[in-house]
Design an enzyme around this catalytic site. Structure first.
Site, PDB file in Angstrom:
ATOM      1  N   TRP A 131       0.838  -1.202   0.000  1.00 24.98           N
ATOM      2  CA  TRP A 131       0.000   0.000   0.000  1.00 24.98           C
ATOM      3  C   TRP A 131       0.868   1.244   0.000  1.00 24.98           C
ATOM      4  O   TRP A 131       0.562   2.240  -0.657  1.00 24.98           O
ATOM      5  CB  TRP A 131      -0.922   0.014   1.219  1.00 24.98           C
ATOM      6  CG  TRP A 131      -1.806   1.231   1.282  1.00 24.98           C
ATOM      7  CD1 TRP A 131      -3.018   1.413   0.672  1.00 24.98           C
ATOM      8  CD2 TRP A 131      -1.537   2.462   1.993  1.00 24.98           C
ATOM      9  NE1 TRP A 131      -3.521   2.658   0.964  1.00 24.98           N
ATOM     10  CE2 TRP A 131      -2.644   3.333   1.764  1.00 24.98           C
ATOM     11  CE3 TRP A 131      -0.490   2.894   2.795  1.00 24.98           C
ATOM     12  CZ2 TRP A 131      -2.704   4.604   2.322  1.00 24.98           C
ATOM     13  CZ3 TRP A 131      -0.554   4.169   3.335  1.00 24.98           C
ATOM     14  CH2 TRP A 131      -1.653   5.006   3.103  1.00 24.98           C
ATOM     15  N   HIS A 132       1.960   1.185   0.730  1.00 19.27           N
ATOM     16  CA  HIS A 132       2.827   2.358   0.818  1.00 19.27           C
ATOM     17  C   HIS A 132       3.603   2.602  -0.463  1.00 19.27           C
ATOM     18  O   HIS A 132       3.968   3.744  -0.755  1.00 19.27           O
ATOM     19  CB  HIS A 132       3.803   2.213   1.998  1.00 19.27           C
ATOM     20  CG  HIS A 132       3.190   2.522   3.323  1.00 19.27           C
ATOM     21  ND1 HIS A 132       2.578   1.560   4.107  1.00 19.27           N
ATOM     22  CD2 HIS A 132       3.056   3.690   4.007  1.00 19.27           C
ATOM     23  CE1 HIS A 132       2.122   2.123   5.214  1.00 19.27           C
ATOM     24  NE2 HIS A 132       2.392   3.415   5.180  1.00 19.27           N
ATOM     25  N   GLY A 133       3.865   1.579  -1.226  1.00 18.29           N
ATOM     26  CA  GLY A 133       4.597   1.803  -2.458  1.00 18.29           C
ATOM     27  C   GLY A 133       4.858   0.524  -3.217  1.00 18.29           C
ATOM     28  O   GLY A 133       4.910  -0.566  -2.640  1.00 18.29           O
TER      29      GLY A 133
END
Length: 498
Positions: free
Chosen positions: A348-350
């Protein structure tokens, strides 16, 4: 549009003045249009008005932004809103047991995850295919797709609404205007917190009063948010950027300082943004839940995640971890559930291997803490260890978090691995271990840790309650910090990239 810009100050003043003049649906329509304007003030890095494309899809997006001043990425936000509004209405109209309810939910999830996946993960997936040579010698070219700002936040917010309607936890909103405002409301639009539908619609239907004490509390939040961002985060960015750019020429102590400085930088940066967002929303009559609760002075990793980015950690708990079975399963399935949840959190963060590594590391720490917590040694030390064991636990937790900070900040795992080795004093940079060039930031980190521990015992709002003198000192101290140590150049908030 940055919170820490003159443009936002003008926008905010106009919005709150006109918003208080208008009533009912006209007010909601105005807030929605203002939110879309706020979103469109972001200029995609893919668009250069001095070198516009001559043909293709990029030609139209360039013309829309440069000639008509319309950000084309706002249509993705509107598209997601339309899909989830009609999907939720249709889901609610179907009887339990009707297979169409499930298919409508799947439609909503596929559209949202598919849109997010296209913009965020296309290049990553093509890179994975290239790395494992799935197609032999054929290699995909990098597409350089620009990630629309805030897409991870408003997509999760919109999806949670549809899932809650499917589970009969909330009713589908009949007014498209109300739902569109929920998805796009500008204070939390581009970097959270992720607001649940029941919270937003509660305050939308029964708008909270805004009296003198509420204005003072909101102003205090906004002020501390700017202090966290401009004074602490932006100053710490200097040593963080230098450390990660020159890690090959630094010794272990200096890399330790840079790694811990990044943990504090991203905390001050993100907590500062959400403080401002929550304070601004309160001035409009909305009460969003706190997103941070002094997580950097935590006593273990579970404590850390109960205090850090709370709206996200509770989201993955409620919509991923618990549906997988949570902890009420066998040991093997419990391990699976934790690792899937945190692998998802990393992605989700990257879309990069170092974010995958970060997610796996968080899951590993949580599992280790869980199994250690069930041992007689842990129970004995918690009962008999006293203050010494508590202090050791907090320092050791920060030690473990530092490895995650490096993976999160490094552009690649190839860069992260030697830096993590340095944390274990296994680097061979040739720099004497006695040198400590960034010692001033090390002293600052000790001060931050100590202050965070003290304030975690007595929350800032309780320190200000009922005392004009305390409130005045708080305001004066923060203003002095901003004037004396604030970084004057406006800098993006770190979570804009997610």
């Amino acid at each position: 549009m940055l919170f820490n810009s003159l443009e936002f100050l003008v926008f905010f003043l106009i919005t709150i003045i006109i918003g208080n003049i208008l009533k009912n649906r006209w007010q909601r329509l105005f807030f929605l249009l203002a939110s879309y304007y706020f979103y469109m003030a972001w200029q995609p890095s893919s668009i250069s008005c001095s070198a516009m494309a001559d043909s293709g899809l990029k030609y139209f997006s360039d013309r829309m932004y440069c000639d008509l001043k319309i950000n084309p990425y706002v249509f993705i936000l509107i598209f997601s809103t339309i899909i989830d509004y009609f999907a939720a209405r249709a889901i609610e109209s179907k009887q339990d047991g009707d297979s169409k309810r499930g298919w409508l939910l799947v439609l909503s999830l596929v559209v949202n995850i598919g849109t997010l996946g296209f913009f965020k993960y296309t290049d990553f997936l093509l890179g994975v295919i290239n790395d494992i040579h799935l197609l032999g010698s054929f290699q995909f070219e990098k597409q350089n797709i620009i990630l629309p700002v805030g897409i991870s936040f408003y997509t999760f917010q919109s999806m949670s609404y549809t899932i809650d309607v499917y589970n009969r936890k909330i009713e589908a909103r009949k007014s498209f205007l109300d739902f569109a405002l929920y998805v796009a409301f500008f204070p939390q639009l581009v970097a959270g917190p992720i607001v649940r539908a029941e919270t937003f619609f509660r305050d939308l239907d029964y708008r909270l009063s805004v009296h003198k004490e509420h204005i003072e509390a909101a102003f205090a939040l906004i002020l501390i948010g700017f202090t966290r961002k401009i004074v602490f985060a932006d100053n710490l960015a200097k040593v963080v950027d230098s450390t990660f750019a020159n890690y090959q020429n630094l010794n272990s102590i200096e890399i330790w300082t840079g790694a811990l400085a990044f943990g504090w930088q991203i905390y001050f940066d993100f907590a500062g943004y959400t403080d401002i967002a929550i304070g601004v929303a309160r001035l409009f009559g909305f009460q969003f839940n706190a997103n941070f609760n002094f997580p950097m002075s935590c006593k273990n990793i579970a404590d850390h995640w109960s205090r850090w980015h709370i709206s996200f950690s509770t989201w993955i708990r409620d919509y991923i971890y618990i549906p997988l079975g949570g902890s009420r399963v066998s040991v093997i399935m419990y391990i699976r559930n934790i690792m899937i949840t945190w692998l998802f959190a990393g992605l989700w963060h990257g879309a990069a291997y170092h974010y995958v590594g970060w997610g796996i590391w968080q899951g590993t720490m949580l599992l280790t803490h869980k199994f250690y917590g069930d041992t007689p040694v842990s129970k004995f030390l918690n009962e008999k260890g006293g203050k010494s064991y508590e202090l050791f636990s907090r320092i050791f937790t920060m030690f473990c978090l530092a490895f995650g900070f490096i993976m999160f900040r490094a552009e690649t795992m190839e860069k992260a691995i030697p830096m993590m080795k340095a944390l274990l004093f296994m680097n061979d940079s040739g720099v004497p271990i006695t040198r400590w060039m960034n010692y001033r930031f090390g002293i600052l980190l000790v001060i931050c840790f100590t202050a965070s521990y003290i304030f975690s015992k007595r929350q800032i709002p309780t320190l200000l309650t009922g005392s004009w003198m305390k409130y005045s000192i708080f305001v004066i101290v923060n203003l002095l910090l901003l004037l004396l140590f604030g970084v004057t150049e406006s800098q993006n908030f770190l979570y804009f990239q997610f």
